[in-house]
Design an enzyme around this catalytic site. Structure first.
Site, PDB file in Angstrom:
ATOM      1  N   HIS A  44       0.874  -1.179   0.000  1.00 36.34           N
ATOM      2  CA  HIS A  44       0.000   0.000   0.000  1.00 36.34           C
ATOM      3  C   HIS A  44       0.906   1.221   0.000  1.00 36.34           C
ATOM      4  O   HIS A  44       1.331   1.694   1.056  1.00 36.34           O
ATOM      5  CB  HIS A  44      -0.908  -0.004   1.223  1.00 36.34           C
ATOM      6  CG  HIS A  44      -1.933   1.091   1.215  1.00 36.34           C
ATOM      7  ND1 HIS A  44      -3.142   0.978   1.859  1.00 36.34           N
ATOM      8  CD2 HIS A  44      -1.937   2.327   0.637  1.00 36.34           C
ATOM      9  CE1 HIS A  44      -3.847   2.095   1.683  1.00 36.34           C
ATOM     10  NE2 HIS A  44      -3.120   2.927   0.954  1.00 36.34           N
ATOM     11  N   GLU A  76      -2.588  -1.771  -3.120  1.00 37.42           N
ATOM     12  CA  GLU A  76      -3.718  -1.119  -2.480  1.00 37.42           C
ATOM     13  C   GLU A  76      -3.524   0.390  -2.485  1.00 37.42           C
ATOM     14  O   GLU A  76      -2.388   0.869  -2.390  1.00 37.42           O
ATOM     15  CB  GLU A  76      -3.843  -1.564  -1.023  1.00 37.42           C
ATOM     16  CG  GLU A  76      -4.035  -3.042  -0.811  1.00 37.42           C
ATOM     17  CD  GLU A  76      -4.092  -3.399   0.672  1.00 37.42           C
ATOM     18  OE1 GLU A  76      -3.783  -2.521   1.513  1.00 37.42           O
ATOM     19  OE2 GLU A  76      -4.442  -4.535   0.983  1.00 37.42           O
ATOM     20  N   HIS A 200      -6.889  -7.448   7.226  1.00 35.04           N
ATOM     21  CA  HIS A 200      -6.668  -6.519   8.334  1.00 35.04           C
ATOM     22  C   HIS A 200      -6.744  -7.279   9.647  1.00 35.04           C
ATOM     23  O   HIS A 200      -7.771  -7.802  10.028  1.00 35.04           O
ATOM     24  CB  HIS A 200      -7.646  -5.348   8.353  1.00 35.04           C
ATOM     25  CG  HIS A 200      -7.000  -4.061   8.788  1.00 35.04           C
ATOM     26  ND1 HIS A 200      -6.373  -3.201   7.913  1.00 35.04           N
ATOM     27  CD2 HIS A 200      -6.847  -3.520  10.008  1.00 35.04           C
ATOM     28  CE1 HIS A 200      -5.876  -2.175   8.572  1.00 35.04           C
ATOM     29  NE2 HIS A 200      -6.140  -2.344   9.866  1.00 35.04           N
TER      30      HIS A 200
END
Length: 250
Positions: A44, A76, A200
């Protein structure tokens, strides 16, 4: 089919960035993870480059292309123009679009699909034109109508935000309630022809229950918990432990 494991390298990069030195090596540990059977690597790249740097992306792309051509690169991020340019250059197999404000410490909520419908129609089409599978970050709140919109805007998958589930590591009754909501969200996605990822705060301890409730889960993207375990068990053995937790034969 067991869920695939994509190893998120952001925590490795954040540790590296504490010093102006090239270790720990993001690509080096990515190589170990893939050699141990991970199906892909996730990053990310945030605008301030506080963990993964933009310069890491071509190196990870080359690692996969040259040494692990069956693996996937998942990037991401919020669909800004800058993020699109990064993806157009790195050519990830999958992009996971998140509604993050750049100042957020980490992704902590899914898209408001009703509010962002028009935006998502446009950006999903852009990423699909450059050959990316598109996954949209989604709250696991059981909102079937919201998931239907994710399909209507052109997404291929949703990624369930599992942070609240992971946060209930010491509250099993609360975890069970959140797990059922995640399951209902996944059920709605499957009913609309979407595949489902999850990510997550997933751990070896909480993955089995998630996979039992959502047996058709396509992929888990795991960084923080996996990196924490790697400090104790080493990256290769940690990847094997997480693969077992995903239901893979190791």
């Amino acid at each position: 089919m067991p869920a695939k494991l994509s190893v998120n390298l952001n925590a490795i990069a954040m540790l590296r960035n504490r010093r102006d030195l090239p270790w720990p090596s993001v690509t080096g540990l990515g190589r170990i993870a893939l050699a141990a059977g991970a199906s892909g690597l996730t990053v990310h790249p945030r605008p301030d480059q506080r963990h993964v740097r933009f310069s890491d992306l071509p190196e990870i792309r080359a690692l996969i292309d040259d040494e692990f051509p069956e693996a996937e690169f998942n990037i991401e991020g919020y669909p800004s123009d800058e993020f699109f340019d990064l993806c157009a250059s790195a050519e990830p197999e999958q992009v996971t679009l998140v509604p993050d404000d750049p100042s957020q410490a980490t992704s902590d909520h899914g898209w408001d699909f009703r509010k962002n419908r028009d935006l998502l129609i446009d950006v999903v089409a852009k990423y699909k034109k450059i050959g990316c599978r598109v996954s949209l970050f989604a709250d696991g709140d059981g909102d079937a109508d919201a998931v239907k919109i994710a399909k209507e805007v052109g997404a291929d998958r949703i990624e369930l935000y599992t942070g609240p589930y992971g946060g209930c590591y010491d509250a099993p009754e609360r975890a069970a309630v959140i797990l059922e909501a995640l399951g209902k969200t996944a059920d709605a996605a499957f009913a609309n022809g979407l595949d489902v990822n999850a990510g997550h705060d997933l751990t070896v301890a909480n993955l089995p229950a998630l996979l039992k409730r959502i047996p058709k889960l396509a992929e888990t993207s795991i960084g923080h918990g996996l990196t924490a375990d790697a400090l104790e068990y080493g990256m290769a053995e940690t990847v094997r432990r997480f693969r077992r937790a995903c239901g893979q034969a190791v």
